[in-house]
Design a protein around this motif. Sequence first.
Motif, PDB file in Angstrom:
ATOM      1  N   GLY A 209       0.847  -1.175  -0.004  1.00  0.00           N
ATOM      2  CA  GLY A 209       0.095   0.011   0.096  1.00  0.00           C
ATOM      3  C   GLY A 209       0.951   1.354   0.000  1.00  0.00           C
ATOM      4  O   GLY A 209       2.038   1.130  -0.436  1.00  0.00           O
ATOM      5  N   ASP A 210       0.280   2.489   0.505  1.00  0.00           N
ATOM      6  CA  ASP A 210       0.907   3.566   0.658  1.00  0.00           C
ATOM      7  C   ASP A 210       2.346   3.555   1.208  1.00  0.00           C
ATOM      8  O   ASP A 210       3.302   4.113   0.587  1.00  0.00           O
ATOM      9  CB  ASP A 210       0.250   4.815   1.027  1.00  0.00           C
ATOM     10  CG  ASP A 210      -0.450   4.412   2.264  1.00  0.00           C
ATOM     11  OD1 ASP A 210      -0.355   3.078   2.916  1.00  0.00           O
ATOM     12  OD2 ASP A 210      -0.996   5.338   3.329  1.00  0.00           O
ATOM     13  N   GLY A 211       2.396   2.749   2.470  1.00  0.00           N
ATOM     14  CA  GLY A 211       3.705   2.804   3.047  1.00  0.00           C
ATOM     15  C   GLY A 211       4.617   1.993   2.296  1.00  0.00           C
ATOM     16  O   GLY A 211       5.824   2.573   1.925  1.00  0.00           O
ATOM     17  N   THR A 212       4.285   1.021   1.535  1.00  0.00           N
ATOM     18  CA  THR A 212       5.202   0.041   0.724  1.00  0.00           C
ATOM     19  C   THR A 212       5.654   1.198  -0.278  1.00  0.00           C
ATOM     20  O   THR A 212       6.981   0.912  -0.731  1.00  0.00           O
ATOM     21  CB  THR A 212       4.572  -1.044   0.259  1.00  0.00           C
ATOM     22  OG1 THR A 212       4.018  -1.652   1.358  1.00  0.00           O
ATOM     23  CG2 THR A 212       5.436  -1.984  -0.560  1.00  0.00           C
ATOM     24  N   GLY A 284     -11.235   0.612   6.429  1.00  0.00           N
ATOM     25  CA  GLY A 284     -11.156   1.691   5.723  1.00  0.00           C
ATOM     26  C   GLY A 284     -10.752   2.745   6.759  1.00  0.00           C
ATOM     27  O   GLY A 284     -11.394   3.484   7.408  1.00  0.00           O
ATOM     28  N   ARG A 285      -9.274   2.783   6.783  1.00  0.00           N
ATOM     29  CA  ARG A 285      -8.684   3.436   7.770  1.00  0.00           C
ATOM     30  C   ARG A 285      -8.697   5.052   7.755  1.00  0.00           C
ATOM     31  O   ARG A 285      -9.096   5.663   8.489  1.00  0.00           O
ATOM     32  CB  ARG A 285      -7.100   3.038   7.899  1.00  0.00           C
ATOM     33  CG  ARG A 285      -6.368   3.400   8.902  1.00  0.00           C
ATOM     34  CD  ARG A 285      -4.940   3.220   9.300  1.00  0.00           C
ATOM     35  NE  ARG A 285      -4.416   2.259   8.232  1.00  0.00           N
ATOM     36  CZ  ARG A 285      -3.473   1.283   8.666  1.00  0.00           C
ATOM     37  NH1 ARG A 285      -3.393   1.219   9.993  1.00  0.00           N
ATOM     38  NH2 ARG A 285      -2.969   0.608   7.767  1.00  0.00           N
ATOM     39  N   SER A 286      -8.452   5.400   6.473  1.00  0.00           N
ATOM     40  CA  SER A 286      -8.728   6.933   6.171  1.00  0.00           C
ATOM     41  C   SER A 286      -9.661   7.238   5.100  1.00  0.00           C
ATOM     42  O   SER A 286      -9.924   8.487   4.715  1.00  0.00           O
ATOM     43  CB  SER A 286      -7.213   7.469   5.985  1.00  0.00           C
ATOM     44  OG  SER A 286      -6.579   6.770   4.926  1.00  0.00           O
ATOM     45  N   GLY A 360       4.245   2.957  11.809  1.00  0.00           N
ATOM     46  CA  GLY A 360       3.794   4.460  12.064  1.00  0.00           C
ATOM     47  C   GLY A 360       2.520   4.882  11.716  1.00  0.00           C
ATOM     48  O   GLY A 360       2.046   5.873  11.796  1.00  0.00           O
ATOM     49  N   ASN A 361       1.487   3.802  11.499  1.00  0.00           N
ATOM     50  CA  ASN A 361       0.143   4.259  10.946  1.00  0.00           C
ATOM     51  C   ASN A 361      -0.545   4.265  12.298  1.00  0.00           C
ATOM     52  O   ASN A 361      -0.323   3.396  13.277  1.00  0.00           O
ATOM     53  CB  ASN A 361      -0.579   3.107  10.360  1.00  0.00           C
ATOM     54  CG  ASN A 361       0.110   2.840   8.939  1.00  0.00           C
ATOM     55  OD1 ASN A 361       0.152   3.532   8.333  1.00  0.00           O
ATOM     56  ND2 ASN A 361       0.436   1.618   8.838  1.00  0.00           N
ATOM     57  N   ILE A 362      -1.426   5.563  12.450  1.00  0.00           N
ATOM     58  CA  ILE A 362      -2.070   5.532  13.660  1.00  0.00           C
ATOM     59  C   ILE A 362      -3.172   4.497  14.193  1.00  0.00           C
ATOM     60  O   ILE A 362      -3.854   4.112  13.068  1.00  0.00           O
ATOM     61  CB  ILE A 362      -2.814   6.884  13.535  1.00  0.00           C
ATOM     62  CG1 ILE A 362      -1.728   8.132  13.527  1.00  0.00           C
ATOM     63  CG2 ILE A 362      -3.802   7.391  14.750  1.00  0.00           C
ATOM     64  CD1 ILE A 362      -2.378   9.621  13.004  1.00  0.00           C
TER      65      ILE A 362
HETATM   66 MG   LIG Z   1      -1.240   1.944   4.380  1.00  0.00          MG
END
Ligand SMILES: [Mg+2]
Length: 476
Positions: A209-212, A284-286, A360-362
Amino acid sequence: MDPAAPGSVGGGVDHAADATAPTSTSVTLPPLTLRDVPRLPAALASPTPAVPNPISRHPYSHPPSNFYISPGDVSLRHAFFDLASAAPSPLVAYRRAGPRRDLAVDPARARAALVTCGGLCPGLNTVLRELVVGLQELYGVRDVFGVAAGYRGFYGGDEDHVRLDTAAVDDWHKKGGAALKTTRGGFDLAKIVDGIVARGYTQIYAIGGDGTMRGAVAIFQEFKRRGLNISITGIPKTVDNDIGIIDRSFGFQTAVEIAQQAIDAAHVEAVSAVNGIGLVKLMGRSTGHIALHATLSSRDVDCCLIPEVDFFLEGKGGLFEFLYERIKKKGHAVVVVAEGAGPELIPRTDDQKREQDESGNIVFLDVGPWLKSELGRWWKKEHLDELFTVKYIDPTYMIRAVPANATDNLYCTLLAHSAIHGVMAGFTGFVPGPINGTYSYIPLEDVAVAKNPVDVNDHKWAWVRSVTNQPDFLKS
Ligand SMILES: [Mg+2]
Ligand SMILES: Nc1ncnc2c1ncn2[C@@H]1O[C@H](COP(=O)(O)OP(=O)(O)OP(=O)(O)O)[C@@H](O)[C@H]1O
Ligand SMILES: O=P(O)(O)OC[C@H]1O[C@](O)(CO)[C@@H](O)[C@@H]1O
């Protein structure tokens, strides 16, 4: 109006021309900017690709003349704009994905590594399978390795580098989960790049995902800094569909489909009770894409709560007043809540507000049980003499721990093959993905920062409001 008369973008269209016969009006579009992807140092040094694509030498298959993508083929970022106002200026184009007639990389010398990071997503194993099959069957790459347990696997031991072949991955598309295992955290840039160099990898396929994607950008920049001829490609994976630019992420449609089962069950429970509420929490985290699409597909949902729309519980125009009216009208109500909805409403300590996962994701407090308990508290306070039931369903991991459906499996195959074709063309630091249905190559750096929130001003959110007739939660 003369159909051949030139018009111009922003100059308006003559609506008087809308008569009984079709007319054509030429318009002048802004210039096109190609948002190109980076090349390997070796590809830059000899700009004319020299290796004939081995697909052309296939003994049983003969590619037709239009099989290969020409160097000038591009796709457009914006497929539509309003002629009466300005079109995006300049128009942005990306290189079209697909096989090239001549390659900048010799597949016979390639050594590929595949890695998966972040949460599970339907189709993860299909992408892995198709990378292995595409590399070996289409391009004849002998050395393909799976790196175990995310980025940290690059600096792990020999057991973290598993040789893969088409026989080993044969049925992976039928399995949910992550065959190579996936983790969060463990991003030590120097150790990762040292590990890649030590094992002689020449192509890295990072699925996540975005972190990767942000991690892949860091690796790409470190390759550049060290002058290495190693390519890195990010294959966007996010069940939440929270990555921008591309049309949608793989696994998302499967997740929406599985979510229907939870909504159906919540509906059955709610209608079978006296004054029943069925409450379903979806991932759906964000972003609220899963909740939104599940609501639109289901038609049984009375209210959909997503991170992009603030809501409140009590008072005029609030959730509880709306639900009471719905229950009085229909006898029951179904609520879908995305996990990242309303975090500010849930009382949290300062420590809880600071909590993060390994990447580091909330970390949010669980909105589902909180909302269930608030519903019970409110009903007791306001309507003690009436029966009431809330049935809460949390299918969180069920919607992502399943194999991909047919559409997602097809999508995963095209993504994996697009990735390989791009790498063989000498591209690096890129992401393959569909833009308005056309598979394209997008700079990794752009994708890593492109978020994809639900646009609450566009038609889709308006559809949700027209399907549910729920409040907009704007306090008057
Ligand atoms: Mg992510
Ligand atoms: N800014 C960053 N720079 C370098 N690496 C990062 C960055 N953010 C995250 N990573 C690394 O990327 C990997 C995956 O990140 P993360 O756990 O956030 O999952 P993700 O790829 O966003 O997937 P998901 O959508 O499932 O959350 C982890 O190894 C993490 O340490
Ligand atoms: O419990 P895990 O594996 O960290 O994953 C949970 C998160 O992963 C996601 O599915 C994103 O991949 C989010 O919706 C969710 O918050």
